[in-house]
Design a protein around this motif. Sequence first.
Motif, PDB file in Angstrom:
ATOM      1  N   MET A   1       0.744  -1.275  -0.027  1.00  0.00           N
ATOM      2  CA  MET A   1       0.175  -0.015  -0.095  1.00  0.00           C
ATOM      3  C   MET A   1       0.942   1.281  -0.046  1.00  0.00           C
ATOM      4  O   MET A   1       1.873   1.163   0.656  1.00  0.00           O
ATOM      5  N   THR A   2       0.660   2.108  -1.030  1.00  0.00           N
ATOM      6  CA  THR A   2       1.661   3.396  -0.948  1.00  0.00           C
ATOM      7  C   THR A   2       1.043   4.451   0.185  1.00  0.00           C
ATOM      8  O   THR A   2       0.166   4.486   0.796  1.00  0.00           O
ATOM      9  N   ARG A   3       2.310   5.258   0.533  1.00  0.00           N
ATOM     10  CA  ARG A   3       2.151   6.006   1.396  1.00  0.00           C
ATOM     11  C   ARG A   3       0.816   7.080   1.278  1.00  0.00           C
ATOM     12  O   ARG A   3       0.404   7.572   2.067  1.00  0.00           O
ATOM     13  N   GLU A   4       0.925   7.492  -0.108  1.00  0.00           N
ATOM     14  CA  GLU A   4      -0.265   8.572  -0.442  1.00  0.00           C
ATOM     15  C   GLU A   4      -1.740   7.839  -0.267  1.00  0.00           C
ATOM     16  O   GLU A   4      -2.410   8.571   0.184  1.00  0.00           O
ATOM     17  N   LYS A   5      -1.768   6.395  -0.635  1.00  0.00           N
ATOM     18  CA  LYS A   5      -3.154   5.980  -0.318  1.00  0.00           C
ATOM     19  C   LYS A   5      -3.332   6.005   1.171  1.00  0.00           C
ATOM     20  O   LYS A   5      -4.512   6.213   1.746  1.00  0.00           O
ATOM     21  N   ILE A   6      -2.441   5.759   1.908  1.00  0.00           N
ATOM     22  CA  ILE A   6      -2.597   5.636   3.489  1.00  0.00           C
ATOM     23  C   ILE A   6      -2.857   7.035   4.049  1.00  0.00           C
ATOM     24  O   ILE A   6      -3.775   7.211   4.630  1.00  0.00           O
ATOM     25  N   GLN A   7      -2.150   8.090   3.490  1.00  0.00           N
ATOM     26  CA  GLN A   7      -2.428   9.399   4.094  1.00  0.00           C
ATOM     27  C   GLN A   7      -3.878   9.877   3.499  1.00  0.00           C
ATOM     28  O   GLN A   7      -4.795  10.630   4.265  1.00  0.00           O
ATOM     29  N   SER A   8      -4.352   9.617   2.265  1.00  0.00           N
ATOM     30  CA  SER A   8      -5.547   9.830   1.871  1.00  0.00           C
ATOM     31  C   SER A   8      -6.628   9.272   2.607  1.00  0.00           C
ATOM     32  O   SER A   8      -7.660  10.055   3.129  1.00  0.00           O
ATOM     33  N   ALA A   9      -6.592   7.863   3.123  1.00  0.00           N
ATOM     34  CA  ALA A   9      -7.533   7.397   4.110  1.00  0.00           C
ATOM     35  C   ALA A   9      -7.472   7.888   5.366  1.00  0.00           C
ATOM     36  O   ALA A   9      -8.433   8.248   6.009  1.00  0.00           O
ATOM     37  N   ILE A  10      -6.330   8.624   5.820  1.00  0.00           N
ATOM     38  CA  ILE A  10      -6.174   9.064   7.070  1.00  0.00           C
ATOM     39  C   ILE A  10      -6.931  10.652   7.136  1.00  0.00           C
ATOM     40  O   ILE A  10      -7.822  10.975   7.973  1.00  0.00           O
ATOM     41  N   PHE A  11      -6.755  11.305   5.966  1.00  0.00           N
ATOM     42  CA  PHE A  11      -7.411  12.548   6.037  1.00  0.00           C
ATOM     43  C   PHE A  11      -8.821  12.449   5.815  1.00  0.00           C
ATOM     44  O   PHE A  11      -9.581  13.053   6.395  1.00  0.00           O
ATOM     45  N   GLU A  12      -9.197  11.391   5.053  1.00  0.00           N
ATOM     46  CA  GLU A  12     -10.774  11.219   4.891  1.00  0.00           C
ATOM     47  C   GLU A  12     -11.376  10.800   6.160  1.00  0.00           C
ATOM     48  O   GLU A  12     -12.304  11.396   6.404  1.00  0.00           O
TER      49      GLU A  12
END
Length: 81
Positions: A1-12
């Motif tokens: 899983m990419t860092r960007e996908k993880i951060q996107s989920a965190i922000f959401e």
Amino acid sequence: MTREKIQSAIFELLKKTAPDTNPTSLKPDENIREALNIDSFDALQFLVALNEKLGIDIPEEDYGKTATLGSLTDYLEERSQ
């Protein structure tokens, strides 16, 4: 899983937890709960929602490792490998 996908989920999920805030403005070393004024119940709900969305278990003894945006992202990225 990419860092960007993880951060996107965190922000959401932070936006759902604290709708009157702007989670994307968090700095990597900033305490999430303090910066967004999230109480302990909402913080727990946020971590449960992250588990459900990403499929990454966060045991209670690791909650201290998830206090800042940077540490949470690093933790999830490491556990997704």
